[in-house]
Design a protein around this motif. Structure first.
Motif, PDB file in Angstrom:
ATOM      1  N   HIS A  19       0.926  -1.099   0.172  1.00 34.89           N
ATOM      2  CA  HIS A  19      -0.166   0.019   0.055  1.00 34.89           C
ATOM      3  C   HIS A  19       0.853   1.211   0.011  1.00 34.89           C
ATOM      4  O   HIS A  19       0.605   2.314   0.536  1.00 34.89           O
ATOM      5  N   ASN A  20       2.115   1.145  -0.560  1.00 38.72           N
ATOM      6  CA  ASN A  20       2.922   2.281  -0.582  1.00 38.72           C
ATOM      7  C   ASN A  20       3.766   2.426  -2.055  1.00 38.72           C
ATOM      8  O   ASN A  20       4.659   1.845  -2.222  1.00 38.72           O
ATOM      9  N   TYR A  21       3.419   3.183  -2.914  1.00 43.47           N
ATOM     10  CA  TYR A  21       3.851   3.333  -4.086  1.00 43.47           C
ATOM     11  C   TYR A  21       4.115   4.748  -4.643  1.00 43.47           C
ATOM     12  O   TYR A  21       3.505   5.660  -3.910  1.00 43.47           O
ATOM     13  N   LEU A  22       4.720   4.738  -5.660  1.00 44.70           N
ATOM     14  CA  LEU A  22       5.122   5.954  -6.222  1.00 44.70           C
ATOM     15  C   LEU A  22       4.769   6.155  -7.617  1.00 44.70           C
ATOM     16  O   LEU A  22       5.204   5.288  -8.420  1.00 44.70           O
ATOM     17  N   LEU A  23       4.124   7.301  -8.182  1.00 45.57           N
ATOM     18  CA  LEU A  23       3.865   7.586  -9.729  1.00 45.57           C
ATOM     19  C   LEU A  23       4.868   8.645  -9.760  1.00 45.57           C
ATOM     20  O   LEU A  23       4.748   9.851  -9.686  1.00 45.57           O
ATOM     21  N   CYS A  24       5.797   8.522 -10.848  1.00 47.21           N
ATOM     22  CA  CYS A  24       6.705   9.609 -11.302  1.00 47.21           C
ATOM     23  C   CYS A  24       6.819   9.875 -12.911  1.00 47.21           C
ATOM     24  O   CYS A  24       6.418   8.756 -13.693  1.00 47.21           O
ATOM     25  N   PRO A  25       6.557  11.037 -13.149  1.00 49.25           N
ATOM     26  CA  PRO A  25       6.473  11.271 -14.710  1.00 49.25           C
ATOM     27  C   PRO A  25       7.862  10.750 -15.501  1.00 49.25           C
ATOM     28  O   PRO A  25       8.943  10.761 -14.701  1.00 49.25           O
ATOM     29  N   SER A  26       7.946  10.217 -16.469  1.00 51.94           N
ATOM     30  CA  SER A  26       8.827   9.989 -17.489  1.00 51.94           C
ATOM     31  C   SER A  26       9.663  11.364 -17.945  1.00 51.94           C
ATOM     32  O   SER A  26      10.861  11.026 -18.420  1.00 51.94           O
ATOM     33  N   CYS A  27       9.209  12.366 -17.872  1.00 53.08           N
ATOM     34  CA  CYS A  27       9.883  13.672 -18.070  1.00 53.08           C
ATOM     35  C   CYS A  27      10.546  13.904 -16.840  1.00 53.08           C
ATOM     36  O   CYS A  27      10.205  13.569 -15.793  1.00 53.08           O
ATOM     37  N   ARG A  28      11.504  14.837 -16.986  1.00 45.47           N
ATOM     38  CA  ARG A  28      12.336  15.477 -15.796  1.00 45.47           C
ATOM     39  C   ARG A  28      11.594  16.742 -15.258  1.00 45.47           C
ATOM     40  O   ARG A  28      11.239  17.690 -16.067  1.00 45.47           O
ATOM     41  N   ILE A  29      10.752  16.452 -14.237  1.00 49.88           N
ATOM     42  CA  ILE A  29       9.863  17.474 -13.504  1.00 49.88           C
ATOM     43  C   ILE A  29      10.110  17.622 -12.028  1.00 49.88           C
ATOM     44  O   ILE A  29      10.045  16.678 -11.432  1.00 49.88           O
ATOM     45  N   THR A  30      10.701  18.618 -11.410  1.00 49.78           N
ATOM     46  CA  THR A  30      11.108  18.614 -10.244  1.00 49.78           C
ATOM     47  C   THR A  30       9.950  18.525  -9.158  1.00 49.78           C
ATOM     48  O   THR A  30       9.940  17.438  -8.324  1.00 49.78           O
ATOM     49  N   GLY A  31       8.949  19.223  -9.181  1.00 48.87           N
ATOM     50  CA  GLY A  31       7.771  19.244  -8.236  1.00 48.87           C
ATOM     51  C   GLY A  31       6.696  20.183  -8.420  1.00 48.87           C
ATOM     52  O   GLY A  31       6.506  20.504  -9.762  1.00 48.87           O
ATOM     53  N   ILE A  32       5.712  20.460  -7.434  1.00 47.04           N
ATOM     54  CA  ILE A  32       4.592  21.118  -7.622  1.00 47.04           C
ATOM     55  C   ILE A  32       4.745  22.375  -8.126  1.00 47.04           C
ATOM     56  O   ILE A  32       4.193  22.821  -8.828  1.00 47.04           O
ATOM     57  N   GLU A  33       6.275  23.023  -7.950  1.00 44.03           N
ATOM     58  CA  GLU A  33       6.351  24.220  -8.157  1.00 44.03           C
ATOM     59  C   GLU A  33       6.606  24.473  -9.846  1.00 44.03           C
ATOM     60  O   GLU A  33       6.712  25.711 -10.386  1.00 44.03           O
ATOM     61  N   CYS A  34       6.721  23.215 -10.693  1.00 47.72           N
ATOM     62  CA  CYS A  34       6.942  23.310 -12.052  1.00 47.72           C
ATOM     63  C   CYS A  34       5.684  23.896 -12.830  1.00 47.72           C
ATOM     64  O   CYS A  34       4.893  23.307 -12.908  1.00 47.72           O
TER      65      CYS A  34
END
Length: 309
Positions: free
Chosen positions: A127-142
């Motif tokens: 019950h603990n996973y991460l979804l990450c973009p395949s693009c380089r995107i730093t975080g919520i501030e992008c």
């Protein structure tokens, strides 16, 4: 970076005069550095009408077309493809086989698509996973995240995490969340796909029944919808909104209706999605919570509500 500057370093009042579609496009083309408030001028997923969204969410899955990545002009804010953030190293291993530098070990690539990868969170469990973009995107501030060109990562996370999804969160209630820049450990964008407590689900439903959950994004920043929700460290205050789909761009909604009106910093926001469940069945509604330390009892992290261990 000052909140009083926007695309190409323009003062806010000059920028507002250029925030039509043509002006935003021109500014994006010539931008060297960007603040989070600027992206409100970019086109976003869906329409600005009330939910439900009349549009179709971006396609996702193995057959999906690759989503564009942030342009070079935004790399000072959104990250450069040559960055060596550990989580970005994991993404590159899953997408193109580039081994991470020692002593970092290669990750388990639980799902890899043209738009995103799904990885284990820490601690590793069901019950603990991460979804990450395949693009380089730093975080919520992008700011690119608020544009129509970005993939709908929230909907992708839900489609994977839901019961019967590709990487289901094995927990009675599911939560999706992003931490602020100051609260996160890694600087590749990652949506936590984890559990939430039954008491959190009940509290949100009780608040909705009591009329304390905004029914439209335009109400989201109203103090009436700033509500206490109990997590791992007692009550914290969150702005509560309910939507009937994840078809709209949550990053854009947060910036448009909360961050910009209150002159806040997008980088310091946390954003959480809790699908509404009734008797163990998804009730076709999503509670969307935002918070930061500008509100009394607020927080910059989603970790108080999500259950990882």
């Amino acid at each position: 970076m000052s909140e009083d500057k926007n695309f190409a370093g323009l003062p806010r009042r000059q920028f507002v005069a250029l925030t039509g579609a043509a002006g935003a496009a021109a500014l994006l083309a010539g931008a060297g550095a960007v603040s989070s408030a600027a992206a409100a001028a970019l086109p976003t997923h869906g329409e600005t009408s009330s939910d439900p969204c009349p549009c179709t969410p971006p396609d996702s899955g193995p057959g999906a077309e690759a989503s564009p990545c942030p342009p070079a002009q935004l790399q000072s804010v959104c990250g450069h493809p040559s960055d060596r953030d550990p989580l970005w190293n994991d993404v590159q291993y899953c997408t193109n086989g580039t081994p991470p530098p020692a002593p970092q070990r290669a990750p388990d690539c639980l799902k890899t698509t043209s738009n995103y990868v799904v990885l284990h969170g820490k601690p590793e469990n069901q019950h603990n996973y991460l979804l990450c973009p395949s693009c380089r995107i730093t975080g919520i501030e992008c700011p690119f995240l608020e544009s129509a060109s970005a993939a709908n990562y929230w909907n992708d996370a839900w489609e994977n995490a839901k019961h019967g999804g590709s990487v289901p969160v094995n927990y009675s209630n599911i939560g999706l969340g992003i931490n602020s820049k100051s609260a996160r450990r890694f600087d590749q964008l990652h949506i936590h796909m984890a559990g939430v407590r039954d008491s959190t689900q009940k509290r949100l439903q009780d608040l909705e029944t009591a009329g304390r959950v905004a029914a439209h994004p335009a109400q989201w920043n109203d103090s009436h919808y700033q509500v206490p929700i109990t997590g791992s460290q007692g009550d914290r205050t969150y702005r509560a909104l309910v939507l009937t789909s994840l078809g709209r761009n949550l990053f854009s909604l947060l910036n448009q209706y909360v961050v910009t009106p209150s002159n806040l910093d997008m980088a310091e926001q946390t954003l959480i999605v809790v699908p509404k469940m009734t008797n163990g069945v998804f009730a076709d509604r999503f509670y969307v919570l935002s918070s930061d330390t500008s509100i009394h009892g607020g927080t910059r992290t989603c970790d108080f509500l999500l259950v990882y261990a």
